[in-house]
Design a protein around this motif. Structure first.
Motif, PDB file in Angstrom:
ATOM      1  N   THR A   1       0.827  -1.205   0.000  1.00 13.88           N
ATOM      2  CA  THR A   1       0.000   0.000   0.000  1.00 13.88           C
ATOM      3  C   THR A   1       0.863   1.257   0.000  1.00 13.88           C
ATOM      4  OG1 THR A   1      -1.749  -1.168   1.207  1.00 13.88           O
ATOM      5  CG2 THR A   1      -1.830   1.230   1.225  1.00 13.88           C
ATOM      6  N   THR A   2       1.955   1.231   0.755  1.00  9.81           N
ATOM      7  CA  THR A   2       2.855   2.388   0.807  1.00  9.81           C
ATOM      8  C   THR A   2       3.469   2.666  -0.555  1.00  9.81           C
ATOM      9  OG1 THR A   2       3.382   1.879   3.120  1.00  9.81           O
ATOM     10  CG2 THR A   2       4.866   3.361   1.959  1.00  9.81           C
ATOM     11  N   ARG A   3       3.878   1.610  -1.260  1.00 16.68           N
ATOM     12  CA  ARG A   3       4.456   1.801  -2.592  1.00 16.68           C
ATOM     13  C   ARG A   3       3.429   2.370  -3.565  1.00 16.68           C
ATOM     14  NH1 ARG A   3       9.038  -2.360  -4.713  1.00 16.68           N
ATOM     15  NH2 ARG A   3      10.403  -2.288  -2.893  1.00 16.68           N
ATOM     16  N   VAL A   4       2.213   1.878  -3.492  1.00 16.66           N
ATOM     17  CA  VAL A   4       1.172   2.383  -4.383  1.00 16.66           C
ATOM     18  C   VAL A   4       0.891   3.858  -4.077  1.00 16.66           C
ATOM     19  CG1 VAL A   4      -1.270   2.169  -5.013  1.00 16.66           C
ATOM     20  CG2 VAL A   4       0.148   0.122  -4.771  1.00 16.66           C
ATOM     21  N   MET A   5       0.874   4.215  -2.804  1.00 16.56           N
ATOM     22  CA  MET A   5       0.658   5.612  -2.437  1.00 16.56           C
ATOM     23  C   MET A   5       1.763   6.505  -2.984  1.00 16.56           C
ATOM     24  SD  MET A   5      -0.649   5.079   1.493  1.00 16.56           S
ATOM     25  CE  MET A   5      -0.819   6.811   1.870  1.00 16.56           C
ATOM     26  N   ASP A   6       2.996   6.013  -2.995  1.00 17.20           N
ATOM     27  CA  ASP A   6       4.102   6.784  -3.567  1.00 17.20           C
ATOM     28  C   ASP A   6       3.926   6.957  -5.077  1.00 17.20           C
ATOM     29  OD1 ASP A   6       5.317   7.061  -1.117  1.00 17.20           O
ATOM     30  OD2 ASP A   6       6.604   5.310  -1.351  1.00 17.20           O
ATOM     31  N   VAL A   7       3.420   5.921  -5.750  1.00 18.31           N
ATOM     32  CA  VAL A   7       3.257   5.977  -7.206  1.00 18.31           C
ATOM     33  C   VAL A   7       2.155   6.950  -7.605  1.00 18.31           C
ATOM     34  CG1 VAL A   7       2.576   4.629  -9.231  1.00 18.31           C
ATOM     35  CG2 VAL A   7       4.181   3.657  -7.581  1.00 18.31           C
ATOM     36  N   VAL A   8       1.058   6.966  -6.859  1.00 19.06           N
ATOM     37  CA  VAL A   8      -0.105   7.767  -7.260  1.00 19.06           C
ATOM     38  C   VAL A   8      -0.019   9.216  -6.790  1.00 19.06           C
ATOM     39  CG1 VAL A   8      -1.521   5.690  -7.103  1.00 19.06           C
ATOM     40  CG2 VAL A   8      -1.509   7.286  -5.194  1.00 19.06           C
ATOM     41  N   ARG A   9       0.997   9.572  -6.043  1.00 25.58           N
ATOM     42  CA  ARG A   9       1.012  10.885  -5.408  1.00 25.58           C
ATOM     43  C   ARG A   9       1.350  12.031  -6.361  1.00 25.58           C
ATOM     44  NH1 ARG A   9       4.474  12.479   0.035  1.00 25.58           N
ATOM     45  NH2 ARG A   9       3.300  14.348   0.560  1.00 25.58           N
ATOM     46  N   TYR A  10       2.439  11.907  -7.124  1.00 29.54           N
ATOM     47  CA  TYR A  10       2.906  13.016  -7.958  1.00 29.54           C
ATOM     48  C   TYR A  10       2.937  12.640  -9.435  1.00 29.54           C
ATOM     49  CZ  TYR A  10       4.618  15.143  -3.615  1.00 29.54           C
ATOM     50  OH  TYR A  10       4.699  15.679  -2.372  1.00 29.54           O
ATOM     51  N   ARG A  11       2.807  13.654 -10.274  1.00 28.30           N
ATOM     52  CA  ARG A  11       3.048  13.496 -11.704  1.00 28.30           C
ATOM     53  C   ARG A  11       4.558  13.584 -11.927  1.00 28.30           C
ATOM     54  NH1 ARG A  11      -1.347  16.067 -15.686  1.00 28.30           N
ATOM     55  NH2 ARG A  11      -0.693  14.176 -16.753  1.00 28.30           N
ATOM     56  N   LEU A  12       5.073  12.699 -12.732  1.00 36.21           N
ATOM     57  CA  LEU A  12       6.498  12.673 -12.997  1.00 36.21           C
ATOM     58  C   LEU A  12       6.828  13.498 -14.235  1.00 36.21           C
ATOM     59  CD1 LEU A  12       7.164   8.911 -12.210  1.00 36.21           C
ATOM     60  CD2 LEU A  12       7.285  10.882 -10.675  1.00 36.21           C
ATOM     61  N   GLU A  13       8.091  13.463 -14.623  1.00 34.79           N
ATOM     62  CA  GLU A  13       8.538  14.281 -15.752  1.00 34.79           C
ATOM     63  C   GLU A  13       7.826  13.908 -17.049  1.00 34.79           C
ATOM     64  OE1 GLU A  13      13.105  15.006 -14.183  1.00 34.79           O
ATOM     65  OE2 GLU A  13      12.593  13.157 -15.251  1.00 34.79           O
ATOM     66  N   GLU A  14       7.483  12.642 -17.189  1.00 35.09           N
ATOM     67  CA  GLU A  14       6.763  12.179 -18.373  1.00 35.09           C
ATOM     68  C   GLU A  14       5.425  11.566 -17.949  1.00 35.09           C
ATOM     69  OE1 GLU A  14       7.848  12.797 -21.313  1.00 35.09           O
ATOM     70  OE2 GLU A  14       9.873  13.455 -20.775  1.00 35.09           O
ATOM     71  N   ASP A  15       4.477  11.523 -18.896  1.00 31.70           N
ATOM     72  CA  ASP A  15       3.181  10.905 -18.623  1.00 31.70           C
ATOM     73  C   ASP A  15       3.217   9.395 -18.794  1.00 31.70           C
ATOM     74  OD1 ASP A  15       1.946  13.241 -17.936  1.00 31.70           O
ATOM     75  OD2 ASP A  15       1.109  13.616 -19.928  1.00 31.70           O
ATOM     76  N   SER A  16       4.221   8.897 -19.483  1.00 36.03           N
ATOM     77  CA  SER A  16       4.289   7.467 -19.747  1.00 36.03           C
ATOM     78  C   SER A  16       5.751   7.042 -19.834  1.00 36.03           C
ATOM     79  CB  SER A  16       3.563   7.132 -21.055  1.00 36.03           C
ATOM     80  OG  SER A  16       3.661   5.757 -21.345  1.00 36.03           O
ATOM     81  N   TYR A  17       6.018   5.831 -19.352  1.00 33.37           N
ATOM     82  CA  TYR A  17       7.377   5.296 -19.375  1.00 33.37           C
ATOM     83  C   TYR A  17       7.346   3.888 -19.959  1.00 33.37           C
ATOM     84  CZ  TYR A  17       8.728   9.205 -16.409  1.00 33.37           C
ATOM     85  OH  TYR A  17       8.964  10.468 -15.915  1.00 33.37           O
ATOM     86  N   ASP A  18       8.391   3.587 -20.741  1.00 29.82           N
ATOM     87  CA  ASP A  18       8.495   2.278 -21.376  1.00 29.82           C
ATOM     88  C   ASP A  18       9.412   1.319 -20.641  1.00 29.82           C
ATOM     89  OD1 ASP A  18       6.805   3.094 -23.451  1.00 29.82           O
ATOM     90  OD2 ASP A  18       8.486   3.949 -24.577  1.00 29.82           O
ATOM     91  N   SER A  19      10.241   1.834 -19.738  1.00 29.69           N
ATOM     92  CA  SER A  19      11.166   0.981 -18.996  1.00 29.69           C
ATOM     93  C   SER A  19      11.105   1.312 -17.517  1.00 29.69           C
ATOM     94  CB  SER A  19      12.598   1.153 -19.514  1.00 29.69           C
ATOM     95  OG  SER A  19      13.109   2.427 -19.159  1.00 29.69           O
ATOM     96  N   ASN A  20      11.342   0.302 -16.706  1.00 33.89           N
ATOM     97  CA  ASN A  20      11.330   0.502 -15.264  1.00 33.89           C
ATOM     98  C   ASN A  20      12.479   1.390 -14.797  1.00 33.89           C
ATOM     99  OD1 ASN A  20       9.034  -1.061 -14.754  1.00 33.89           O
ATOM    100  ND2 ASN A  20      10.213  -2.954 -14.670  1.00 33.89           N
ATOM    101  N   ALA A  21      13.622   1.297 -15.476  1.00 28.23           N
ATOM    102  CA  ALA A  21      14.767   2.115 -15.085  1.00 28.23           C
ATOM    103  C   ALA A  21      14.445   3.602 -15.222  1.00 28.23           C
ATOM    104  CB  ALA A  21      15.985   1.751 -15.932  1.00 28.23           C
ATOM    105  N   GLU A  22      13.835   3.993 -16.334  1.00 26.19           N
ATOM    106  CA  GLU A  22      13.457   5.392 -16.534  1.00 26.19           C
ATOM    107  C   GLU A  22      12.381   5.814 -15.537  1.00 26.19           C
ATOM    108  OE1 GLU A  22      12.228   5.707 -20.554  1.00 26.19           O
ATOM    109  OE2 GLU A  22      14.266   5.655 -21.371  1.00 26.19           O
ATOM    110  N   PHE A  23      11.451   4.909 -15.260  1.00 28.31           N
ATOM    111  CA  PHE A  23      10.358   5.236 -14.343  1.00 28.31           C
ATOM    112  C   PHE A  23      10.879   5.503 -12.934  1.00 28.31           C
ATOM    113  CE2 PHE A  23       7.284   3.444 -11.221  1.00 28.31           C
ATOM    114  CZ  PHE A  23       6.364   4.480 -11.253  1.00 28.31           C
ATOM    115  N   TRP A  24      11.699   4.609 -12.407  1.00 31.28           N
ATOM    116  CA  TRP A  24      12.172   4.750 -11.031  1.00 31.28           C
ATOM    117  C   TRP A  24      13.206   5.866 -10.885  1.00 31.28           C
ATOM    118  CZ3 TRP A  24       9.051   2.953  -7.707  1.00 31.28           C
ATOM    119  CH2 TRP A  24       8.373   1.753  -7.905  1.00 31.28           C
TER     120      TRP A  24
END
Length: 221
Positions: free
Chosen positions: A174-197
């Motif tokens: 639940t904590t990880r999901v809360m971190d993911v849904v909290r802010y908009r990142l530099e891009e709206d979509s990511y194709d790789s986990n490395a870029e996302f994290w």
């Protein structure tokens, strides 16, 4: 035989504490500089809104259905519900399954979480942490963010999301999901986990752009 003159025994002199006090005064600033202060992070959590009647001013526009975004966490992945409709499974996920299935379906998350719970109970925290992280790594957080970004573009004013989870899942998920849904990142979509994290929250003036920054906890039915 002559006796020695009696020596006069005087009272003991007061101890000179000045050197000790000087040493303490010198040590106090050094100790304060070496103190590590605990940093506490707080995530704002709102209570879910019930079915109470609202005034005419608070009623949504008739031509716009409320979002009512909800994310249900399970051992198989994430179920996303928006505007009263369950989002269809992403490509590659089984029909009728979660909207976002596990990224690594070779990992039995339920078994991993149960094993981690047993290890923690046996006071084997190191191994318990390793098994817990194995289970958490199976979820597709990147695709969850990609889906939520699409929804945010359609409902830019919405900030609330209801989170529900199976009672056998660890709160770390639940904590990880809360971190993911909290802010908009530099891009709206990511194709790789490395870029996302590795990405950072998107700046918006003096603060960060909010994705769904007002999570509420619900009951899974």
């Amino acid at each position: 035989m002559a006796r020695r003159p009696r020596e006069e025994i005087g009272l003991p002199e007061d101890l000179n504490l000045a050197p000790m006090m000087n040493l303490v005064i010198i040590l106090i600033p050094m100790l304060l500089l070496s103190v590590v202060f605990l940093e506490v992070s707080v995530i704002n959590v709102t209570m879910p809104v019930g079915g109470a009647a609202t005034s005419d001013r608070e009623k949504p526009e008739e031509d716009k259905q409320p979002l009512n975004l909800a994310i249900s966490m399970s051992a198989q992945g994430f179920y996303i519900t928006a505007a009263g409709t369950k989002m269809q499974p992403m490509p590659g996920c089984p029909t009728g399954g979660p909207s976002i299935c596990l990224e690594d379906d070779s990992i039995d998350t339920a078994a991993r979480f149960e094993e981690a719970r047993r290890l923690y109970a046996a006071d084997d925290k190191v191994r318990g942490e390793e098994v817990l992280l194995e289970g958490l790594s199976a979820y597709n957080y990147r695709e969850l963010y990609n889906r939520l970004s699409i929804i945010k573009n359609e409902f830019p004013e919405e900030t609330t999301v209801t989170l529900t989870a199976d009672d056998k899942l660890p709160f770390a998920l639940t904590t990880r999901v809360m971190d993911v849904v909290r802010y908009r990142l530099e891009e709206d979509s990511y194709d790789s986990n490395a870029e996302f994290w590795d990405s950072k929250p998107r700046a918006e003036g003096d603060t960060y752009a909010i994705l769904f920054g007002d999570p509420a906890f619900g009951m899974m039915q």
